[in-house]
Design an enzyme around this catalytic site. Structure first.
Site, PDB file in Angstrom:
ATOM      1  N   ILE A 177      -9.842   9.351 -19.331  1.00 33.26           N
ATOM      2  CA  ILE A 177      -9.332   7.951 -19.796  1.00 33.26           C
ATOM      3  C   ILE A 177     -10.251   6.861 -19.282  1.00 33.26           C
ATOM      4  O   ILE A 177     -10.558   7.051 -18.140  1.00 33.26           O
ATOM      5  CB  ILE A 177      -7.841   7.746 -19.247  1.00 33.26           C
ATOM      6  CG1 ILE A 177      -6.897   8.973 -19.349  1.00 33.26           C
ATOM      7  CG2 ILE A 177      -7.310   6.284 -19.796  1.00 33.26           C
ATOM      8  CD1 ILE A 177      -6.524   9.458 -20.825  1.00 33.26           C
ATOM      9  N   ASP A 182       0.821  -1.164   0.160  1.00 28.22           N
ATOM     10  CA  ASP A 182       0.061   0.040   0.255  1.00 28.22           C
ATOM     11  C   ASP A 182       0.999   1.256   0.005  1.00 28.22           C
ATOM     12  O   ASP A 182       1.464   1.472   1.123  1.00 28.22           O
ATOM     13  CB  ASP A 182      -0.750  -0.168   1.115  1.00 28.22           C
ATOM     14  CG  ASP A 182      -1.851   1.117   1.568  1.00 28.22           C
ATOM     15  OD1 ASP A 182      -1.364   2.321   0.841  1.00 28.22           O
ATOM     16  OD2 ASP A 182      -2.825   1.028   2.264  1.00 28.22           O
ATOM     17  N   VAL A 183       0.657   2.058  -1.075  1.00 29.12           N
ATOM     18  CA  VAL A 183       1.807   2.970  -1.138  1.00 29.12           C
ATOM     19  C   VAL A 183       1.615   4.350  -0.083  1.00 29.12           C
ATOM     20  O   VAL A 183       2.499   5.007   0.104  1.00 29.12           O
ATOM     21  CB  VAL A 183       1.703   3.756  -2.651  1.00 29.12           C
ATOM     22  CG1 VAL A 183       2.041   2.936  -3.557  1.00 29.12           C
ATOM     23  CG2 VAL A 183       0.370   4.548  -2.884  1.00 29.12           C
ATOM     24  N   ASN A 190       1.872   5.901 -10.179  1.00 34.53           N
ATOM     25  CA  ASN A 190       0.494   5.899 -10.665  1.00 34.53           C
ATOM     26  C   ASN A 190      -0.471   5.805  -9.870  1.00 34.53           C
ATOM     27  O   ASN A 190      -1.970   6.056  -9.945  1.00 34.53           O
ATOM     28  CB  ASN A 190       0.636   5.015 -12.006  1.00 34.53           C
ATOM     29  CG  ASN A 190      -0.780   4.672 -12.486  1.00 34.53           C
ATOM     30  OD1 ASN A 190      -1.330   5.374 -13.207  1.00 34.53           O
ATOM     31  ND2 ASN A 190      -1.274   3.520 -11.829  1.00 34.53           N
ATOM     32  N   TYR A 208      -9.907  15.517  -4.578  1.00 38.57           N
ATOM     33  CA  TYR A 208      -9.185  14.719  -5.553  1.00 38.57           C
ATOM     34  C   TYR A 208      -8.190  15.706  -6.170  1.00 38.57           C
ATOM     35  O   TYR A 208      -7.048  15.664  -6.361  1.00 38.57           O
ATOM     36  CB  TYR A 208      -9.836  13.877  -6.634  1.00 38.57           C
ATOM     37  CG  TYR A 208      -9.262  13.347  -7.703  1.00 38.57           C
ATOM     38  CD1 TYR A 208      -8.863  12.156  -7.605  1.00 38.57           C
ATOM     39  CD2 TYR A 208      -9.224  13.690  -8.848  1.00 38.57           C
ATOM     40  CE1 TYR A 208      -7.968  11.549  -8.605  1.00 38.57           C
ATOM     41  CE2 TYR A 208      -8.542  13.207 -10.099  1.00 38.57           C
ATOM     42  CZ  TYR A 208      -7.881  12.113  -9.791  1.00 38.57           C
ATOM     43  OH  TYR A 208      -7.423  11.426 -10.849  1.00 38.57           O
ATOM     44  N   ALA A 259      -7.219  18.598  -4.931  1.00 36.24           N
ATOM     45  CA  ALA A 259      -6.020  19.036  -4.126  1.00 36.24           C
ATOM     46  C   ALA A 259      -5.090  18.209  -3.972  1.00 36.24           C
ATOM     47  O   ALA A 259      -3.944  18.562  -4.109  1.00 36.24           O
ATOM     48  CB  ALA A 259      -6.880  19.303  -2.722  1.00 36.24           C
ATOM     49  N   SER A 273      -2.992  14.820 -12.722  1.00 36.08           N
ATOM     50  CA  SER A 273      -4.338  15.008 -13.353  1.00 36.08           C
ATOM     51  C   SER A 273      -4.888  16.397 -14.013  1.00 36.08           C
ATOM     52  O   SER A 273      -4.553  17.218 -13.295  1.00 36.08           O
ATOM     53  CB  SER A 273      -5.669  14.316 -12.599  1.00 36.08           C
ATOM     54  OG  SER A 273      -6.912  14.594 -13.275  1.00 36.08           O
ATOM     55  N   LYS A 288      -4.125  15.839  -6.187  1.00 37.13           N
ATOM     56  CA  LYS A 288      -3.318  16.043  -7.584  1.00 37.13           C
ATOM     57  C   LYS A 288      -2.300  17.485  -7.915  1.00 37.13           C
ATOM     58  O   LYS A 288      -1.479  17.647  -8.455  1.00 37.13           O
ATOM     59  CB  LYS A 288      -4.176  15.726  -8.762  1.00 37.13           C
ATOM     60  CG  LYS A 288      -4.766  14.247  -8.993  1.00 37.13           C
ATOM     61  CD  LYS A 288      -3.934  13.364  -8.853  1.00 37.13           C
ATOM     62  CE  LYS A 288      -4.359  11.861  -9.073  1.00 37.13           C
ATOM     63  NZ  LYS A 288      -3.198  11.179  -9.337  1.00 37.13           N
TER      64      LYS A 288
HETATM   65  P1  NAP Z   1      -7.886   2.394 -11.517  1.00 40.13           P
HETATM   66  O1  NAP Z   1      -8.290   1.988 -12.892  1.00 40.13           O
HETATM   67  O2  NAP Z   1      -8.654   2.725 -10.385  1.00 40.13           O
HETATM   68  O3  NAP Z   1      -6.408   1.922 -11.198  1.00 40.13           O
HETATM   69  C1  NAP Z   1      -5.786   2.408  -9.916  1.00 40.13           C
HETATM   70  C2  NAP Z   1      -4.776   1.267  -9.644  1.00 40.13           C
HETATM   71  O4  NAP Z   1      -4.169   1.846  -8.370  1.00 40.13           O
HETATM   72  C3  NAP Z   1      -5.737  -0.013  -9.025  1.00 40.13           C
HETATM   73  O5  NAP Z   1      -5.077  -1.021  -9.452  1.00 40.13           O
HETATM   74  C4  NAP Z   1      -5.469   0.472  -7.463  1.00 40.13           C
HETATM   75  O6  NAP Z   1      -5.985  -0.859  -6.785  1.00 40.13           O
HETATM   76  C5  NAP Z   1      -4.296   0.734  -7.146  1.00 40.13           C
HETATM   77  N1  NAP Z   1      -4.206   1.328  -5.821  1.00 40.13           N
HETATM   78  C6  NAP Z   1      -5.273   2.201  -5.228  1.00 40.13           C
HETATM   79  N2  NAP Z   1      -4.705   2.376  -4.082  1.00 40.13           N
HETATM   80  C7  NAP Z   1      -3.512   1.897  -3.860  1.00 40.13           C
HETATM   81  C8  NAP Z   1      -2.342   1.757  -2.943  1.00 40.13           C
HETATM   82  N3  NAP Z   1      -2.714   2.485  -1.629  1.00 40.13           N
HETATM   83  N4  NAP Z   1      -1.260   1.229  -3.284  1.00 40.13           N
HETATM   84  C9  NAP Z   1      -1.071   0.676  -4.310  1.00 40.13           C
HETATM   85  N5  NAP Z   1      -2.065   0.828  -5.202  1.00 40.13           N
HETATM   86  C10 NAP Z   1      -2.881   1.091  -5.207  1.00 40.13           C
HETATM   87  O7  NAP Z   1      -7.382   4.162 -11.749  1.00 40.13           O
HETATM   88  P2  NAP Z   1      -6.649   4.642 -13.394  1.00 40.13           P
HETATM   89  O8  NAP Z   1      -7.874   5.358 -13.942  1.00 40.13           O
HETATM   90  O9  NAP Z   1      -5.820   3.496 -14.293  1.00 40.13           O
HETATM   91  O10 NAP Z   1      -5.766   5.776 -12.798  1.00 40.13           O
HETATM   92  C11 NAP Z   1      -4.262   5.793 -12.684  1.00 40.13           C
HETATM   93  C12 NAP Z   1      -3.767   6.969 -12.106  1.00 40.13           C
HETATM   94  O11 NAP Z   1      -4.089   7.922 -12.938  1.00 40.13           O
HETATM   95  C13 NAP Z   1      -4.366   7.659 -10.866  1.00 40.13           C
HETATM   96  O12 NAP Z   1      -3.218   8.280 -10.230  1.00 40.13           O
HETATM   97  C14 NAP Z   1      -5.582   8.651 -11.409  1.00 40.13           C
HETATM   98  O13 NAP Z   1      -5.747   9.545 -10.191  1.00 40.13           O
HETATM   99  C15 NAP Z   1      -5.041   8.943 -12.582  1.00 40.13           C
HETATM  100  N6  NAP Z   1      -5.596   9.624 -13.611  1.00 40.13           N
HETATM  101  C16 NAP Z   1      -6.773   8.856 -14.062  1.00 40.13           C
HETATM  102  C17 NAP Z   1      -7.750   9.555 -14.969  1.00 40.13           C
HETATM  103  C18 NAP Z   1      -8.798   8.680 -15.554  1.00 40.13           C
HETATM  104  O14 NAP Z   1      -9.603   9.328 -16.351  1.00 40.13           O
HETATM  105  N7  NAP Z   1      -8.694   7.324 -15.561  1.00 40.13           N
HETATM  106  C19 NAP Z   1      -7.693  10.844 -15.274  1.00 40.13           C
HETATM  107  C20 NAP Z   1      -6.539  11.522 -14.727  1.00 40.13           C
HETATM  108  C21 NAP Z   1      -5.786  10.909 -13.752  1.00 40.13           C
HETATM  109  P3  NAP Z   1      -7.337  -1.174  -6.196  1.00 40.13           P
HETATM  110  O15 NAP Z   1      -8.291  -1.317  -7.417  1.00 40.13           O
HETATM  111  O16 NAP Z   1      -7.509  -2.092  -5.278  1.00 40.13           O
HETATM  112  O17 NAP Z   1      -8.022   0.339  -5.582  1.00 40.13           O
END
Ligand code: NAP
Length: 251
Positions: free
Chosen positions: A189, A64-65, A91, A156, A158, A143, A160
């Site tokens: 995304i 857990d990060v 990430n 969220y 705040a 983000s 980022k």
């Molecule tokens: P996602 O599908 O929810 O994947 C995030 C991954 O991080 C999941 O496998 C999650 O595990 C893992 N995670 C969560 N908490 C963690 C922790 N404490 N320690 C280690 N791993 C952990 O999200 P995503 O859309 O791929 O997003 C990836 C990154 O891009 C994030 O930082 C997000 O804020 C950023 N982002 C996403 C978007 C978008 O539109 N998707 C836009 C801008 C920025 P669990 O499934 O168990 O939670």
């Protein structure tokens, strides 16, 4: 862009953008330390196996990060098994939507803990390794929500924005040691997290209309820009924030 066997640590790599980044780095020749929480072990193994099929060395690291002890152990294990870490992609992130008035305190705390503190803890644990080798590439996933934001995502946004501020100062501290630090700001995304903004067809259409490329992003769209920041092609680029959003935020 080739990695010549450089080693990258990617957090939250089991699915979504993290999985696409891991595979994008593997395709470009990086060996990998792939992280996710223990509950995602099966999905993480699936990503790791895909990267192994591309001929890369891959270690799966459950942590857990937001937990300093787990992060320290993860970095020690990565170095022990792979020799070192050259690049890190912070990430892992969470989004728990709520308007400000009704936002439970634990939403604020958990989102800040994973997104902002998690980035800090992973970087802090890796800096001695990167400084000792006089080389490092730090790529933090922020983000466009940290710049503009959307209703029900103030906490969220705040978190980022914190990642961007952290990265700008980090770049100044670590530059003399051959380490760069940059941010990627994905737009909308299509991932499990992104669906929060996309499940409603009207909302989805509105985002699409705001995007110069007239489409929602795929996780793979983020991989190339991240690989650039992890490579030697970006050797003289640091403290920067790159929007990977198909043209929502124009700068
Ligand atoms: P996602 O599908 O929810 O994947 C995030 C991954 O991080 C999941 O496998 C999650 O595990 C893992 N995670 C969560 N908490 C963690 C922790 N404490 N320690 C280690 N791993 C952990 O999200 P995503 O859309 O791929 O997003 C990836 C990154 O891009 C994030 O930082 C997000 O804020 C950023 N982002 C996403 C978007 C978008 O539109 N998707 C836009 C801008 C920025 P669990 O499934 O168990 O939670």
């Amino acid at each position: 862009m080739t990695a010549n066997g450089k080693i990258a640590l990617v957090t939250g790599a089991s699915r979504g953008i993290g999985r696409a980044i891991a595979l994008g780095l593997a395709q470009r020749g990086f060996d990998l330390a792939l992280n996710d929480i223990a509950a995602q072990a099966e999905a993480l193994k699936a990503t790791a196996d895909e990267a192994r099929a591309l001929g890369r060395r891959v270690e799966e690291l459950h942590a857990d990060v937001s937990d300093k002890g787990q992060v320290q152990a993860m970095v020690e294990t990565a170095v022990e098994r792979l020799g070192t870490v050259h690049a890190v992609v912070n990430n892992a992130g969470i989004l728990r939507a709520s308007d400000v008035e009704h936002c439970p305190e634990d939403y604020w705390d958990s989102v800040m803990d994973v997104n902002a503190k998690g980035t800090f803890l992973v970087v802090q644990a890796l800096l001695p390794v990167m400084k000792a080798q006089g080389y490092g590439r730090i790529c933090n996933i922020s983000s466009i929500g940290g710049k503009h934001g959307a209703p029900e995502q103030a906490h969220y946004s705040a978190s980022k924005a914190a990642v961007m501020g952290f990265t700008r100062v980090l770049a100044q501290e670590v530059g003399p040691f051959g380490i760069t630090a940059n941010c990627i700001c994905p737009g909308i995304i299509l991932t499990d997290m992104g669906r929060v903004n996309l499940d409603d067809p009207d909302v989805r259409g509105a985002w699409q209309a705001k995007t110069a490329m007239a489409r929602i992003g795929d996780p793979g769209d983020v991989a190339g820009p991240v690989a650039f920041f992890c490579s030697d092609d970006s050797a003289f680029v640091t403290g920067q924030t790159l929007n990977v959003d198909g043209g929502i935020v124009l700068s």
